[in-house]
Design a protein around this motif. Structure first.
Motif, PDB file in Angstrom:
ATOM      1  N   ILE A   1      -4.886  10.620  -1.141  1.00 27.63           N
ATOM      2  CA  ILE A   1      -3.670  11.005  -1.867  1.00 27.63           C
ATOM      3  C   ILE A   1      -2.691   9.839  -1.821  1.00 27.63           C
ATOM      4  O   ILE A   1      -2.032   9.514  -2.798  1.00 27.63           O
ATOM      5  N   GLU A   2      -2.592   9.218  -0.651  1.00 26.62           N
ATOM      6  CA  GLU A   2      -1.631   8.111  -0.512  1.00 26.62           C
ATOM      7  C   GLU A   2      -1.953   7.303   0.739  1.00 26.62           C
ATOM      8  O   GLU A   2      -2.623   7.777   1.656  1.00 26.62           O
ATOM      9  N   TYR A   3      -1.435   6.081   0.739  1.00 25.93           N
ATOM     10  CA  TYR A   3      -1.411   5.256   1.941  1.00 25.93           C
ATOM     11  C   TYR A   3       0.023   5.147   2.427  1.00 25.93           C
ATOM     12  O   TYR A   3       0.951   5.084   1.609  1.00 25.93           O
ATOM     13  N   ASN A   4       0.201   5.060   3.737  1.00 26.44           N
ATOM     14  CA  ASN A   4       1.487   4.620   4.277  1.00 26.44           C
ATOM     15  C   ASN A   4       1.196   3.472   5.231  1.00 26.44           C
ATOM     16  O   ASN A   4       0.099   3.393   5.797  1.00 26.44           O
ATOM     17  N   CYS A   5       2.197   2.609   5.429  1.00 22.36           N
ATOM     18  CA  CYS A   5       1.943   1.397   6.224  1.00 22.36           C
ATOM     19  C   CYS A   5       2.460   1.547   7.652  1.00 22.36           C
ATOM     20  O   CYS A   5       2.723   0.571   8.333  1.00 22.36           O
ATOM     21  N   ARG A   6       2.603   2.781   8.091  1.00 21.00           N
ATOM     22  CA  ARG A   6       3.154   3.090   9.434  1.00 21.00           C
ATOM     23  C   ARG A   6       2.604   4.443   9.849  1.00 21.00           C
ATOM     24  O   ARG A   6       1.885   5.086   9.090  1.00 21.00           O
ATOM     25  N   MET A   7       2.969   4.900  11.029  1.00 17.89           N
ATOM     26  CA  MET A   7       2.528   6.218  11.475  1.00 17.89           C
ATOM     27  C   MET A   7       3.335   7.306  10.757  1.00 17.89           C
ATOM     28  O   MET A   7       4.334   7.036  10.122  1.00 17.89           O
TER      29      MET A   7
ATOM     30  N   LEU B   1       0.840  -1.207   0.000  1.00 19.96           N
ATOM     31  CA  LEU B   1       0.000   0.000   0.000  1.00 19.96           C
ATOM     32  C   LEU B   1       0.867   1.245   0.000  1.00 19.96           C
ATOM     33  O   LEU B   1       0.502   2.275  -0.545  1.00 19.96           O
ATOM     34  N   GLU B   2       2.026   1.150   0.670  1.00 17.20           N
ATOM     35  CA  GLU B   2       2.975   2.265   0.656  1.00 17.20           C
ATOM     36  C   GLU B   2       4.111   2.034  -0.336  1.00 17.20           C
ATOM     37  O   GLU B   2       4.567   2.976  -0.974  1.00 17.20           O
ATOM     38  N   GLY B   3       4.565   0.793  -0.450  1.00 14.78           N
ATOM     39  CA  GLY B   3       5.782   0.478  -1.218  1.00 14.78           C
ATOM     40  C   GLY B   3       5.590   0.563  -2.715  1.00 14.78           C
ATOM     41  O   GLY B   3       6.567   0.664  -3.454  1.00 14.78           O
ATOM     42  N   SER B   4       4.339   0.521  -3.179  1.00 17.20           N
ATOM     43  CA  SER B   4       4.081   0.658  -4.611  1.00 17.20           C
ATOM     44  C   SER B   4       2.870   1.557  -4.822  1.00 17.20           C
ATOM     45  O   SER B   4       1.739   1.207  -4.495  1.00 17.20           O
ATOM     46  N   LYS B   5       3.125   2.737  -5.394  1.00 16.80           N
ATOM     47  CA  LYS B   5       2.037   3.681  -5.664  1.00 16.80           C
ATOM     48  C   LYS B   5       1.057   3.067  -6.665  1.00 16.80           C
ATOM     49  O   LYS B   5      -0.150   3.295  -6.581  1.00 16.80           O
ATOM     50  N   ASP B   6       1.585   2.284  -7.612  1.00 21.55           N
ATOM     51  CA  ASP B   6       0.713   1.663  -8.609  1.00 21.55           C
ATOM     52  C   ASP B   6      -0.191   0.636  -7.943  1.00 21.55           C
ATOM     53  O   ASP B   6      -1.396   0.586  -8.211  1.00 21.55           O
TER      54      ASP B   6
HETATM   55 MG    MG Z   1       4.062   7.879   1.298  1.00 20.13          MG
END
Ligand code: MG
Ligand code: ATP
Length: 422
Positions: free
Chosen positions: A287-293, A103-108
């Motif tokens: 806009i984006e996901y990140n997998c952490r805080m 979810l964070e490591g690949s924007k695609d």
């Molecule tokens: Mg990010």
């Protein structure tokens, strides 16, 4: 229980600060930690990328829970390493599997996931090195400004927003030509969204979720959002436009479909999800996901949690997060980051830091500090931050300003407008 926390920045200091308050904690270890965290637990000299050494340490010190602060070890599969290694598989890991961390490591991957689950996000297409021509053609169908995103992790530098088609075409060519190495072998081109951003944080056990306090961070070095991008100059929580009605839209249209989508696709996800949102005419979009805080959002989100964080983290591991209680501190919190003069460009390190014993009602989080000859010194661009509570954000900001002023070191700089735009 014994907990091992991975990371060394302000985000991890804030997590450590909250974990250390738990009656459930026996001992906290932090790898590698920083001088601020050393007051809360034992800092151990391990690299967050060295999974075998982390695993061995966990076995030797009877660790029951691993909390992963930064994204890199998650994207590289630290959760899978623990789940698949005999002995380590009994240890609960806060952080998704490698497949969840995409979810964070690949924007695609993230964009395609949102499309599959009907989650509102900007219209987009992805292009690889063999598709430059198609990419240029897609660009010409969009209105300026143009948003180009390297697919992979780029330490916050992989997104370019270009005012003209000419610049966008040139940058697309450079990105696909290897500007960010393999990380930009694929580029996401998406529609520009106009609105104010807000970060929403969720803890999930893969089935249930709890929504944590939301926050807004301030990325630019200059006041009123001018100048270069940084790792983050401060944050505020709560965010005034994140009303109960707006947060209900976020939950219904974004949070629940995301958690259900992960479960439906058989993706193992136990940990934090960071939703980078934008408010477009009253409607939240991703806009984006990140997998952490986030950092420095964690520095206001943790102070606004009034329940036991370890209780929630136990629920994540046990899969019964729905039965755990979450509660918020009703006060506003503002975090102000003190940085080294020159940052985010060239700056000097090693200046003694004074005044920490003079602060009033401030929570101090270290980002880039070190101990040299028994003295606390600056050791990074982002150095140290203060979080203060207040009746409202302006009151909290005034208190944070009074405290920031008392922290002294050569070439100190901080923004004085955190939360003022809201
Ligand atoms: Mg990010
Ligand atoms: N479609 C868009 N429309 C408008 N602004 C955008 C768009 N996509 C990204 N941005 C801006 O660019 C910033 C960085 O984008 P994004 O969050 O996707 O990148 P990142 O490198 O993963 O960031 P982070 O380091 O915060 O994880 C966003 O915070 C936002 O301000």
């Amino acid at each position: 229980m014994n907990i091992l926390l991975l990371g060394s920045g302000g985000r991890e200091h804030a997590l450590a600060w909250k974990i250390a308050q738990s009656p459930k904690l026996t001992k906290l270890f932090i790898a590698p930690g920083n001088p601020g965290m050393a007051e809360l637990g034992e800092c151990v000299n391990l690299k967050v990328s060295d999974f075998p050494a982390i695993g061995q340490f966990a076995l030797d010190h009877n660790i029951q829970m691993l909390v992963v602060g930064p994204e890199n070890p998650l994207v590289d599969g630290i959760a899978d390493y623990f789940h698949q290694t005999p002995g380590l598989n009994r240890i609960g890991v806060i952080g998704p599997s490698k497949s969840g961390a995409r979810l964070e490591g690949s924007k695609d991957f993230a964009k395609a996931f949102m499309q599959r689950h009907g989650i509102p996000t900007a219209r987009y297409q992805t292009f690889d090195t063999a598709q430059l021509k198609e990419g240029l053609k897609f660009l010409s169908t969009l209105e300026p400004p143009y948003v180009l995103k390297a697919d992979g992790l780029c330490a916050g530098k992989g997104v370019l927003i270009l005012p003209t088609l000419k610049e966008a075409r040139k940058e697309l060519e450079e990105m696909l030509g290897g500007m960010f190495g393999l990380a930009s072998a694929q580029v996401v081109i998406e529609e520009y969204l106009d609105g104010i951003e807000c970060s929403v944080f969720v803890l999930t056990d893969g089935q249930h979720y709890k929504i944590l306090p939301e926050a807004k961070d301030y990325k630019r070095i200059g006041e009123y959002d001018c100048g270069l991008n940084t790792g983050g100059m401060g944050s505020v929580s709560p965010v005034p436009f994140a009303t109960p009605e707006w947060m209900q839209k976020v939950e219904d249209r974004i949070v629940r479909p995301t958690v259900e989508g992960l479960a439906q696709e058989g993706i193992d996800y136990k940990g934090f999800i960071f939703f980078g949102l934008i408010n477009v005419k009253g409607d939240p979009m991703v806009i984006e996901y990140n997998c952490r805080m986030g950092d420095p959002e964690t520095e206001t989100v943790m102070p606004r949690l009034s329940c036991d964080l370890v209780e929630l983290l136990e629920g994540v591991i046990a899969g019964d997060l729905d039965r755990r209680e979450i509660s918020f501190d009703p006060r506003a919190a503002v975090n102000v980051m003190l940085v080294s003069g020159g940052y985010p460009q060239e700056y000097q390190k090693g200046f003694p830091i004074g005044g920490l014993d003079q602060l009033d009602d401030a929570i101090v989080f270290h980002s880039g500090t070190a101990i040299k000859d028994g003295q606390l010194v600056t050791a990074g661009g982002r150095v140290i931050s203060v979080t203060c509570y207040g009746r409202d954000k302006d009151d909290a900001l005034a208190r944070a300003m009074a405290n920031a002023q008392k922290i002294q070191y050569t070439a100190r700089y901080y923004r004085r407008d955190i939360g003022r735009d809201l």
